[in-house]
Scaffold this active site. Structure first.
Site, short mmCIF file in Angstrom:
data_model
loop_
_atom_site.label_atom_id
_atom_site.label_comp_id
_atom_site.label_asym_id
_atom_site.label_seq_id
_atom_site.Cartn_x
_atom_site.Cartn_y
_atom_site.Cartn_z
N ASP A 82 0.87 -1.18 0.00
CA ASP A 82 0.00 0.00 0.00
C ASP A 82 0.90 1.21 0.00
OD1 ASP A 82 -2.23 1.93 0.63
OD2 ASP A 82 -3.33 0.06 0.94
N ASP A 111 4.15 4.80 -9.42
CA ASP A 111 5.56 5.03 -9.73
C ASP A 111 6.16 3.72 -10.24
OD1 ASP A 111 8.31 5.24 -9.68
OD2 ASP A 111 8.38 6.35 -7.80
N TYR A 125 -14.99 7.09 -13.16
CA TYR A 125 -14.97 5.87 -12.34
C TYR A 125 -15.49 4.68 -13.14
CZ TYR A 125 -16.21 2.59 -8.59
OH TYR A 125 -16.33 1.46 -7.80
N LYS A 145 -13.24 1.39 -14.28
CA LYS A 145 -13.55 0.03 -13.80
C LYS A 145 -13.96 -0.89 -14.96
CE LYS A 145 -12.77 0.17 -9.32
NZ LYS A 145 -11.64 -0.60 -8.74
N ASP A 199 -19.96 -2.94 2.50
CA ASP A 199 -20.25 -2.41 3.83
C ASP A 199 -18.94 -1.97 4.50
OD1 ASP A 199 -21.32 -1.68 6.20
OD2 ASP A 199 -22.11 -3.66 6.75
N THR A 200 -18.60 -0.69 4.28
CA THR A 200 -17.38 -0.12 4.87
C THR A 200 -17.76 1.08 5.74
OG1 THR A 200 -17.03 1.50 3.10
CG2 THR A 200 -16.07 -0.69 2.76
N PRO A 201 -16.90 1.46 6.67
CA PRO A 201 -17.19 2.64 7.49
C PRO A 201 -17.38 3.89 6.64
CG PRO A 201 -15.34 1.40 8.40
CD PRO A 201 -15.67 0.76 7.08
N1 LIG Z 1 -16.04 0.40 -1.26
C1 LIG Z 1 -16.93 0.03 -2.18
O1 LIG Z 1 -18.18 0.13 -1.99
C2 LIG Z 1 -16.45 -0.55 -3.49
C3 LIG Z 1 -17.39 -0.93 -4.45
C4 LIG Z 1 -16.93 -1.47 -5.66
C5 LIG Z 1 -15.57 -1.63 -5.88
N2 LIG Z 1 -14.69 -1.23 -4.91
C6 LIG Z 1 -13.26 -1.42 -5.17
O2 LIG Z 1 -12.73 -2.30 -4.19
C7 LIG Z 1 -11.36 -1.97 -3.95
C8 LIG Z 1 -11.15 -1.79 -2.46
O3 LIG Z 1 -12.05 -0.84 -1.96
P1 LIG Z 1 -11.91 -0.35 -0.45
O4 LIG Z 1 -13.25 0.12 -0.03
O5 LIG Z 1 -11.18 -1.37 0.34
O6 LIG Z 1 -10.98 0.94 -0.67
P2 LIG Z 1 -9.95 1.61 0.37
O7 LIG Z 1 -10.35 1.29 1.77
O8 LIG Z 1 -9.83 3.04 -0.04
O9 LIG Z 1 -8.58 0.86 0.07
C9 LIG Z 1 -7.82 1.10 -1.09
C10 LIG Z 1 -6.36 1.20 -0.69
O10 LIG Z 1 -5.57 1.38 -1.86
C11 LIG Z 1 -4.56 2.33 -1.54
N3 LIG Z 1 -4.03 2.98 -2.73
C12 LIG Z 1 -4.65 3.90 -3.52
N4 LIG Z 1 -3.81 4.33 -4.47
C13 LIG Z 1 -2.64 3.70 -4.28
C14 LIG Z 1 -1.37 3.76 -4.93
N5 LIG Z 1 -1.16 4.57 -5.98
N6 LIG Z 1 -0.39 2.98 -4.45
C15 LIG Z 1 -0.58 2.17 -3.40
N7 LIG Z 1 -1.74 2.07 -2.74
C16 LIG Z 1 -2.77 2.84 -3.17
C17 LIG Z 1 -5.28 3.33 -0.66
O11 LIG Z 1 -4.36 4.15 0.04
P3 LIG Z 1 -4.80 5.64 0.46
O12 LIG Z 1 -6.03 5.49 1.31
O13 LIG Z 1 -3.59 6.13 1.19
O14 LIG Z 1 -5.06 6.37 -0.82
C18 LIG Z 1 -6.08 2.40 0.24
O15 LIG Z 1 -5.34 1.98 1.37
C19 LIG Z 1 -11.07 -0.73 -4.79
O16 LIG Z 1 -10.48 -1.13 -6.01
C20 LIG Z 1 -12.44 -0.15 -5.03
O17 LIG Z 1 -12.52 0.65 -6.19
C21 LIG Z 1 -15.09 -0.71 -3.73
#
Ligand SMILES: NC(=O)c1ccc[n+]([C@@H]2O[C@H](COP(=O)([O-])OP(=O)(O)OC[C@H]3O[C@@H](n4cnc5c(N)ncnc54)[C@H](OP(=O)(O)O)[C@@H]3O)[C@@H](O)[C@H]2O)c1
Length: 237
Positions: free
Chosen positions: A37, A65, A155, A159, A189-191
């Protein structure tokens, strides 16, 4: 017998919601973990939630990068020698103006976060899988890839491109013992989602551990015949 004993799993977005849930699920099944990460402290906090005695290493890297990604993959290879599963979970969401009012920066932000990060990672890590002649790659798309939504074009398009990138990779790698699939979560279901949508029915959202279970299935021997798939994981959302 733990299903992933002696397997090394590489997880991006490992400090985020789904990344942490996926790491917990693989750790429970005996996997060694390379946790990737952007933020070192957030990664360390995620590592600290896992059992102390497991082989779990953190690799803080900005996936945008390419030089840093190559160095990180080399460091992972030095530490674990081989990789068995790549879970590309890093990504995120944004919405904004209509397409005709979208700035270059808004467009690039989503394309970089959801697509370029994945491309950079796959480019660096696939040679490691090719060396061993086997592997599983799991990418995370979204339900929004299947049907464009207003004010979410960057977005949705980013995707959707994750699905076609997955299909191209699966064609390129299917004779090399490597499967490549993606999942399409609905509302997880996330915070953060609860805070953004306090009045929604959270019980219908898909739980993190349910998505992690699908990732584990696609990474397992039982899924050896599945490649190029885009699997909806909507729960009741
Ligand atoms: N949450 C939803 O409802 C939902 C629905 C459909 C799909 N998704 C997909 O599911 C995946 C996980 O979602 P999530 O809710 O777990 O998201 P999240 O909690 O925001 O976790 C994503 C992680 O990726 C890291 N990240 C972002 N850009 C990065 C980079 N350039 N290099 C390294 N790390 C990086 C973020 O770091 P930072 O926080 O420091 O940026 C974060 O820790 C994502 O691909 C999201 O698009 C989520």
């Amino acid at each position: 017998m733990q299903a992933f004993a002696d397997k090394t799993v590489f997880i991006t977005g490992a400090a985020g919601n789904l990344g942490r849930a996926t790491a917990v699920a693989f750790a429970r099944e005996g996997a060694r973990l390379a946790l990737v990460d952007k933020d070192q402290q957030a990664l360390q906090a995620a590592r600290d939630t896992l059992p102390k005695d497991g082989q779990f290493e953190i690799f803080a890297t900005d996936l945008l990068d390419p030089t840093a990604v190559s160095a990180m993959v080399e460091a992972v290879r030095q530490r674990f020698q081989r990789l068995d599963v790549i879970a590309n979970i890093a990504g995120g969401f944004d919405m904004g103006p209509a397409v005709h009012e979208t700035t270059d920066a808004q467009w690039d932000f989503m394309m970089d976060l959801n697509l370029r990060s994945l491309f950079n990672c796959c480019r660096a890590v696939i040679p490691v899988l090719l060396e061993s002649g086997s592997g599983r790659i799991l990418n995370v798309s979204a339900r929004a890839a299947k049907h464009g939504v207003g004010h979410m074009a960057p977005y949705c398009a980013s995707k959707a491109a994750v699905i076609t990138l997955t299909e191209s990779l699966s064609e390129e790698l299917k004779h090399q013992g490597i499967t490549v699939n993606c999942i399409l979560p609905g509302t997880i279901d996330t915070p953060q989602n609860r805070a953004a949508m306090p009045d929604a029915n959270h019980a219908t959202w898909v739980p993190l551990d349910a998505i992690a279970d699908v990732i584990l299935f696609l990474s397992s021997a039982a899924a050896r015949g599945v490649t190029g798939a885009a699997i909806p994981v909507y729960g009741r959302s």
